[in-house]
Design an enzyme around this catalytic site. Structure first.
Site, PDB file in Angstrom:
ATOM      1  N   HIS A 171      92.156  79.275  42.776  1.00  0.00           N
ATOM      2  CA  HIS A 171      92.326  79.105  44.227  1.00  0.00           C
ATOM      3  C   HIS A 171      91.299  80.133  44.802  1.00  0.00           C
ATOM      4  O   HIS A 171      90.681  80.084  45.876  1.00  0.00           O
ATOM      5  CB  HIS A 171      93.642  79.825  44.567  1.00  0.00           C
ATOM      6  N   GLU A 188      87.767  78.808  44.962  1.00  0.00           N
ATOM      7  CA  GLU A 188      87.762  77.760  46.180  1.00  0.00           C
ATOM      8  C   GLU A 188      87.391  78.416  47.432  1.00  0.00           C
ATOM      9  O   GLU A 188      86.561  77.961  48.203  1.00  0.00           O
ATOM     10  CB  GLU A 188      89.137  76.722  46.081  1.00  0.00           C
ATOM     11  N   HIS A 189      88.283  79.471  47.629  1.00  0.00           N
ATOM     12  CA  HIS A 189      88.002  80.200  49.032  1.00  0.00           C
ATOM     13  C   HIS A 189      86.554  80.819  49.176  1.00  0.00           C
ATOM     14  O   HIS A 189      85.783  80.487  50.253  1.00  0.00           O
ATOM     15  CB  HIS A 189      88.757  81.600  49.203  1.00  0.00           C
ATOM     16  N   GLU A 231      97.582  87.436  51.422  1.00  0.00           N
ATOM     17  CA  GLU A 231      97.962  86.009  51.332  1.00  0.00           C
ATOM     18  C   GLU A 231      99.180  85.934  50.346  1.00  0.00           C
ATOM     19  O   GLU A 231     100.185  85.571  50.479  1.00  0.00           O
ATOM     20  CB  GLU A 231      96.897  84.964  51.248  1.00  0.00           C
TER      21      GLU A 231
END
Lengths: 432, 432
Positions: free
Chosen positions: A69, A72-73, A144
């Protein structure tokens, strides 16, 4: 060009496939008359991939939870600015998402397709990370994660998975933890990219009114200038997960007004072959026949306020693991669990109701066909099935051949009432 | 048959329209090559319609809050069973939704279209309510309302509307209250149906690969056998709403982990003419240019944790009222509000950034065209614009002609910084 057109019997689908050096799969599902073009570039790499063999050194490297993840960012972020803005200037919408066993980069655009597609092909193969930008992202994603920890349904979801699975990394947060992502460095991210974003591990899928030959040529052109050596697809390494649960029940208290609960059944793995695909189709349809809105059972639980408007159920499949989940906000978590247990028990002893099953099967057939009109859903379904070793279009044949008797037999073979899990998030005790 | 094909310049859309006795509008948007057929039957009646003139007696009757939503639920329910099951047996998905100024009944199916369409036309014009079934529904919806009262974002939404509007019934819950729906009787529901579900108040809209003549013929056939007298469309009666707010700020404490906040700007009504449509397009695009993900402002607030992953913004329009809303879960409700106020203030004094505006406008153009590929979104957009007195397809022309200067002028004319509202839901005080 080794472009092959596949006929999908009984469906008027135009599916083209090619393999492009050094090993990328390219799939074009042509949709004449559709205005929007939807393109995805996806890797067989997700949160469950927790170990890699570095192609540069041959050494085994541990991958921390949340790395997929995080990567990906970081892919959006180039030293010269964000990729988001470049797509926006082209009038395109772009996005990406990370799952348990995939990371998908995508855009949709009406016009112009080619510059957008070029941009997608380029930025996904262009890892450039600075220590500053990695550090900045650690702050953003750390926040987050902190926010997600406060979300009742997120907590419920992972409490449930941690109770169901003893070893399989599906039990870990896709986001990782603040501690795990703090260990990421530009070098480690580059190693991960080099391993899992090699074209041999990736699939390009374009849905829309495009020229398949041109799409394949553009992929070939982009990859040719990168001079990447061919390499076998990295093998996925997963710990063995037996039928035993980690624990059958778990609950936590949070700041919520009403309880949330999720109940589920642990299956064995669904293998990357015809039997696995069959299990996936059956798992979907039987869940609907047992827990769906067309059942008298649902209606009764809804009337009793055991089920509310926040209700969900379904089959979840990842490589090496599969389960059902049935959850929601409820007036009574005990009654919810009891109703699910009883429903499963009755179906096992008495078999599935043929009338309900046939209605559900027809609904599933209709929904399958409707997906073919939706580029987003079609690309997602095609890719995830491909990554699980299945042919998405074969679902139609399986669905067409099902009946209640076969489904009951499947249920009895696969759903063991001793392998059920219950997770709950309860309101904090009232304070006088 | 008075079927008229409309050309939509610059778009390859096939739009057919007819008026069918006694006054129903029928719209077919033909989509060659689409498998799924999507049909809606919608009435210009929603939660803001709180008074009717009974066509049988000529008397004015008050309609309690929540009646439109309640009636929608009751329409599925016939003495011989639920409509849901009949659609399921046909392999179709059906649904319905109630908004401030519409109630929409819909289904989607690949095959067979005609029996499904017949069923839709029939059941929406077939009100049969028993005291028992109304009473049962009062229990179910009463529970739905109690649950909604516990949802932080629902409470935030209506707290915000109640602060923004002094008289307009958009401030009332679409669901109504347990007390208001308790006053509903079979007779009152029949009167409401007779008034607002008269074909003169309704629009049938079918999107998909269907034969427009056949669709119109089927509507005509269904309505002919009902022998309904022609009647003018009921006039919508709304209290006058001035520019003043009910109050500028409101907050409440609930069982949440983190605060939720919603800030907004009150506009005047957007009229049912070209100027209203222009305002609606501008309101959308300017909101995106000020508060959207493409702005440096968004990026900054996200980095400061003022904006989180739960973030929303947009224009909301109903007959007689319009506003912006910008909301989300936040680490700091005061900072969120201050950032919105400052953003608006700077845009008013300095004007909109032409680069950002152009990117946003292009994005909006792309999204408009993409909607044409999505039957659900297209039918919804077409219907709601129609009910607001606008031509959905005209949005394209308006969008194409916009620039930052025009948009800034519009903003200065419409967005009054003294008409802003802030609502917040805060976590309960910590208890030691």
């Amino acid at each position: 060009m080794n472009l092959v057109e596949r006929k999908v019997p009984a469906l008027d689908e135009q599916v083209f496939e090619a393999r492009v050096e050094p090993g990328a799969e390219v799939v074009v599902i042509r949709k004449p008359g559709f205005r929007k073009r939807y393109a995805t570039y996806a890797t067989r790499y997700g949160s469950i991939d927790r170990v890699l063999v570095d192609p540069a050194t041959g050494r085994e490297v541990e991958v921390p939870p949340g790395a997929a993840h995080f990567l990906e960012h970081k892919m959006f972020d180039k030293p010269e600015g964000s990729i988001l803005e470049r797509f926006a200037q082209l009038g395109a919408s772009m996005n990406a998402y990370t799952g348990h066993f995939y990371t998908v980069y995508l855009f949709s655009v009406v016009e112009p397709f080619e510059p957008c597609f070029q941009l997608l092909l380029d930025y996904v193969q262009d890892p450039r990370f600075t220590p500053e930008s990695v550090e900045k992202e650690q702050g953003i994603i750390g926040q987050e994660i902190a926010t997600a920890y406060d979300h009742p349904t997120q907590r419920l979801y992972y409490d449930f998975l941690e109770a169901m699975y003893r070893h399989h990394p599906v039990r870990d947060w896709i986001l990782g933890s603040p501690e795990s992502i703090a260990t990421l460095t530009p070098e480690l991210l580059e190693t991960i990219h080099r391993t899992f974003y090699h074209p041999a591990n990736m699939t390009v899928c374009v849905v829309g009114d495009v020229d398949p030959e041109r799409v394949v040529a553009m992929v070939a052109e982009d990859l040719a200038r990168r001079h990447l050596a061919p390499r076998p697809r990295p093998e996925r390494r997963l710990p063995a997960e037996g039928p035993d649960l980690a624990r059958p029940a778990v609950e936590r208290r949070m700041a919520v007004s009403r309880p949330f609960v999720q109940w589920g059944v642990k299956f064995g793995a669904f293998p990357p072959d015809e039997s696995g695909l069959r299990a996936a189709v059956l798992g979907d349809v039987v869940a609907e026949a047992l827990f769906g809105r067309l059942t008298p059972w649902y209606e009764e639980q809804y009337r009793r306020h055991v089920i509310t408007d926040r209700y969900w159920f379904g089959l979840s499949v990842v490589p090496g693991a599969a389960h059902w989940e049935v959850g929601g906000e409820t007036g009574d978590p005990e009654a919810f669990t009891a109703a699910c247990e009883q429903r499963l028990g009755e179906a096992l002893s008495e078999g599935l109701d043929p009338g309900v099953f046939e209605a559900v099967r027809r609904k599933a057939l209709g929904e399958f066909l409707a997906v073919l009109d939706s580029p987003e859903e079609l690309a997602h379904g095609f890719l995830t099935d491909r990554f699980l070793g299945w042919d998405f279009y074969r679902r139609l044949d399986v669905l067409e051949a099902l009946d209640a008797e076969t489904a009951t037999r499947w249920l009895r073979e696969h759903a063991d009432p001793r392998r059920t899990v219950r997770a709950a998030v309860l309101p904090r005790e009232e304070v006088a």
